[in-house]
Every structure is written in C-alpha cells, then in structure tokens.
Motif scaffolding. Sequence first.
Motif, PDB file in Angstrom:
ATOM      1  N   GLU A  75      35.176  20.875   5.801  1.00  0.00           N
ATOM      2  CA  GLU A  75      34.543  20.308   5.130  1.00  0.00           C
ATOM      3  C   GLU A  75      35.463  19.152   4.342  1.00  0.00           C
ATOM      4  N   PHE A  95      26.550   9.205 -12.593  1.00  0.00           N
ATOM      5  CA  PHE A  95      26.967  10.669 -13.299  1.00  0.00           C
ATOM      6  C   PHE A  95      26.329  10.552 -15.040  1.00  0.00           C
TER       7      PHE A  95
ATOM      8  N   ARG B  47      27.769  26.849   0.204  1.00  0.00           N
ATOM      9  CA  ARG B  47      27.883  26.701   1.918  1.00  0.00           C
ATOM     10  C   ARG B  47      27.529  27.917   2.417  1.00  0.00           C
ATOM     11  N   ALA B 122      28.247  11.869  -5.502  1.00  0.00           N
ATOM     12  CA  ALA B 122      29.428  12.116  -5.400  1.00  0.00           C
ATOM     13  C   ALA B 122      30.095  12.785  -3.845  1.00  0.00           C
ATOM     14  N   LYS B 123      28.610  12.927  -3.330  1.00  0.00           N
ATOM     15  CA  LYS B 123      29.154  13.056  -1.734  1.00  0.00           C
ATOM     16  C   LYS B 123      29.960  11.835  -0.997  1.00  0.00           C
ATOM     17  N   MET B 127      33.603  14.183  -2.944  1.00  0.00           N
ATOM     18  CA  MET B 127      33.601  15.084  -3.192  1.00  0.00           C
ATOM     19  C   MET B 127      33.597  16.366  -2.213  1.00  0.00           C
ATOM     20  N   ARG B 128      33.404  17.440  -2.233  1.00  0.00           N
ATOM     21  CA  ARG B 128      33.054  19.369  -1.368  1.00  0.00           C
ATOM     22  C   ARG B 128      32.166  19.628  -2.262  1.00  0.00           C
ATOM     23  N   HIS B 129      31.300  20.547  -1.818  1.00  0.00           N
ATOM     24  CA  HIS B 129      30.663  21.431  -2.444  1.00  0.00           C
ATOM     25  C   HIS B 129      30.235  21.560  -3.647  1.00  0.00           C
ATOM     26  N   SER B 130      31.262  22.520  -4.013  1.00  0.00           N
ATOM     27  CA  SER B 130      31.951  23.146  -4.733  1.00  0.00           C
ATOM     28  C   SER B 130      32.583  22.065  -6.033  1.00  0.00           C
ATOM     29  N   GLN B 131      33.042  21.104  -5.625  1.00  0.00           N
ATOM     30  CA  GLN B 131      33.211  19.728  -6.756  1.00  0.00           C
ATOM     31  C   GLN B 131      31.983  19.530  -7.349  1.00  0.00           C
ATOM     32  N   TYR B 135      31.025  20.013 -11.111  1.00  0.00           N
ATOM     33  CA  TYR B 135      31.362  18.934 -11.957  1.00  0.00           C
ATOM     34  C   TYR B 135      30.783  18.246 -12.150  1.00  0.00           C
ATOM     35  N   ILE B 136      29.732  18.099 -10.849  1.00  0.00           N
ATOM     36  CA  ILE B 136      28.485  16.651 -11.252  1.00  0.00           C
ATOM     37  C   ILE B 136      27.171  17.736 -11.631  1.00  0.00           C
TER      38      ILE B 136
END
Lengths: 248, 217
Positions: A75, A95, B47, B122-123, B127-131, B135-136
């Motif tokens: 990922e 955002f 995920r 964000a993607k 940014m990664r899924h966890s971020q 954060y978002i």
Amino acid sequence: MVAAVIQVQDLSKSFGDNPVLRGVSLDVALAETVVIIGASGSGKTTFLRCLNRLEEPTGGSVRLDGSPVGEASSERLSAAQRSQFGFVFQRFNLFPHLTARDNVAIGLEKVRGMSRAEARALAEEELSRVHLQDHIDKRPAQLSGGQQQRVAIARALAMKPRVMLFDEPTSALDPELVQEVLDVMKDLAEAGMTMVVVTHEMSFARDVADRVIYMEDGVIAEQGPPDQLFGAPKSAGAQRFLRHLSHD
Amino acid sequence: MTIDWGIIGESIPLLAEGLVVTLQVSALSAVLGLALGVVFGLGSLSRSRPLRWLVMAYVDFIRGTPLLIQIFLVFFALPMIGIRFDEFWAGVFALSLNASAFVAEVVRGGVGSIEKGQTEAAKAIGMRHSQILVYILLPQAYRQMVPPLTNELISLVKNSSLLSVISVYELTRAGQAIISVHFVPFEIYTLLAVYYYVLIKALSWLSVQLERRLPTW
C-alpha cells in the motif's frame, strides 16, 4: 523521440455490465497539455481516474516514466506512486477542517515526511504561486469557489507531481470565477507541466492545449491539434458535439 | 405511610461519598472506553480483514451479552487466568470494555458518513488508508459523534450502579448499605434516583455545550 511521460495501453473499465472505457491508448509527452472533451458519459472522467488508480481499471495498462502504475507490492508503494499524479477534482474536495495552508501542508508532512514547520513554509510558497498568500489561514468554507479550487491546485502541486490531472476543474464554479482558475492552469502549462485536462471550456482547449482528444462511448473518437479538431473535425461525433456546444 | 425525613437528611452526605466513587468509576471508564472505542472503531474500518472481523466479533459479543455477566466475567473469571484486580478496577475495566464496543460503533458510523470525495482527495496526494482515517475522516466526524457518544456516557453512568454487585462502594452500594442498617428502602432509593437524575442532566447539559463549541464547516 522523447519517451512519453504517460503511456496508456488499451485501458478499459466496466462498472458491472456497463463498459465505460473500451480500450483507450494514449501517450502523453513531457510538458504536453492534453485536453479531453466529449459529452458526459463518454468516459473522460473515468479515464482520468484510472490513470492514478482512483478507479481500478478492468484491463490495459498505465505506465508513468516507463514503470507500470498500480502493480506496486504494498500500500505504501502504491500510495507513493499515486502521489506522482496531481489530481484536481471538479468539487475541489478540500479538507474542510483544515486551513488553506494545512490543506497543502498535510501531504508534505504525512506523505513526504517533512517536519511541520518545513511543510507549512512550503505550503505558503505554493499558495503564493496561486495568488492566495492573503488567505492562508482561512478554512475552505471562508473561501470562494475559485479560491478553493486554487488551494486544491496548490495542494496537488506541492507534492511535486510528474503529471497534473484536472477533472472538470471549473464546472462547479460560478461563471465569474472560472477565469482565475484557468489562468493558473495556463501558467502551469506554460511553465512546462505535463497536464491532462478534462474540461468543457473550449476556449481553454483552443488556447492552451497542444492536443485535443474527443472521446465518445469509451473510446478516443478523434484527436489532433486544437486548430484541426475545432476547425475541421473529421468524425461525425466530434462535428455533432462541437456544433451542439456553439449553440449553447 | 410516613416518610423518614431524618434519615434522608443524614443520608445526603453519606451518599455523596458514593457519588464521588460513581464519578471516579464513570470518568475513568469513559476515558478508557472512548480511547479503546476509537481504536476499535478505526480497526473496524481498517483494510485488514482479520482485524475487521476481530473487532466485529468483539462488538457482537458485548452487544449480545448482559453487562452484569460481563462484570462477573471480569471479576471472577479473569483471576482464574491470573489477571487480578480489586473490585474498583475490575469495575472500571468491565465498564470500559462494554462502552468501547458501543463507542466503536459510533466511530464507525461517524467516520463512515464522511463524503467519499474526502478519501479520494487524500488518496490522490498519496496518503495511506490509516492516515486518511486518522487525519482526514476522524476529525471531521467529531461533532456529529457528540450526541451519540453522550448517550453512551449516560448509559455508562447508569450502568455503573451494577457494580454494586461486586461491592464497589459507589452510589447504589452506598445507598444499599444505609438501607441494610435502617431499613428505609423507599426513602433511599428515591434519593438515589434523584442523585442519578441530576448527574445525568448535568452531563447532557455539558454535552450540548461541547457540541456548540466544536467547529462546524
């Protein structure tokens, strides 16, 4: 010949039984501005979203600087790959909980691993480039649509992408705010950014595009320099589409 | 029927001691339950399929069994595998675990309701899924999570009365102690009801203040 920055080979995408892209191939050269036009439902937005894998294509391949996109082993890698494409959305998608500056800085901090101070300083620089230096501490809701879209462009540019993708960036704007966004995009094209732009702004296509692509039913029906495509379209579809526009 | 006003006068300060313990247990459980619940809620959106299943199974278990049984399990069963608490901490632990499952559902609902364009934006910047979750999406869900979280907090405070069964000297237990000496159940249980009612009204009021103060966009 200079190697293409983006090489798209036979890209297809279906939503269920509904084929939206039916084999699109396209090379985009360094510093080239490609504008994609076509009726809604022709697949142009889906095409753009398949380039940076916001949509997973059903078939075909995308290469960026020769490396395949979307086949990363983790990922983290695929996220890093995606950040090579700057993407500007029709509805800005800023955002809302962050200021203009932090909208731009968050990617630098969380993805590029910069310190907070460094990220915020760079964000200010990027916002000045789109003439928003006086609005850095405002939240998106305090900005006009045109200003929001410029923040979104700055957010994408801050990541230093190889390519910028624009998905109908002015369609959600009030008419009087369209030009400020187009001006920023024009500056960007002139500065040598490689861009793929989906838009209905034909004047922008005419003035800025190196190449215009007309899409219909999920394929490229016609392409060529703007003079040729607007002046003497060959395909019946493009003729009809352009005639329709001039009557609007 | 005569009401023993004298015992009521004497009980008010005695019960205040229990009230303090109820407040302590509730506050500790709320903080712990909230922290665990946010972690579990984000876990249910992760995920990783095994992690999602684990959280779902946990939430399902907590929702499908009575709190009283959960309290007994923590108090009596955990010591058998070597985990030992005194009754106060066993109570805090049981209430926290219980609350965390419900908080997880609130977090899942709140974060899940944020518009899809936010995730995509964000993607798009890598940014990664966890971020994206942390954060978002989560910060945007705070405000709408306040009312349902208040409901969970109110349940938690009321549920803390169940800890009387494992001898935590909280409000209900303090009342029962007075009843067992003076046999004045009507007076004391009414007084307990008033205590809880006032406490919960105060919490509801605080929650509305908090919701007002959280930013809207």
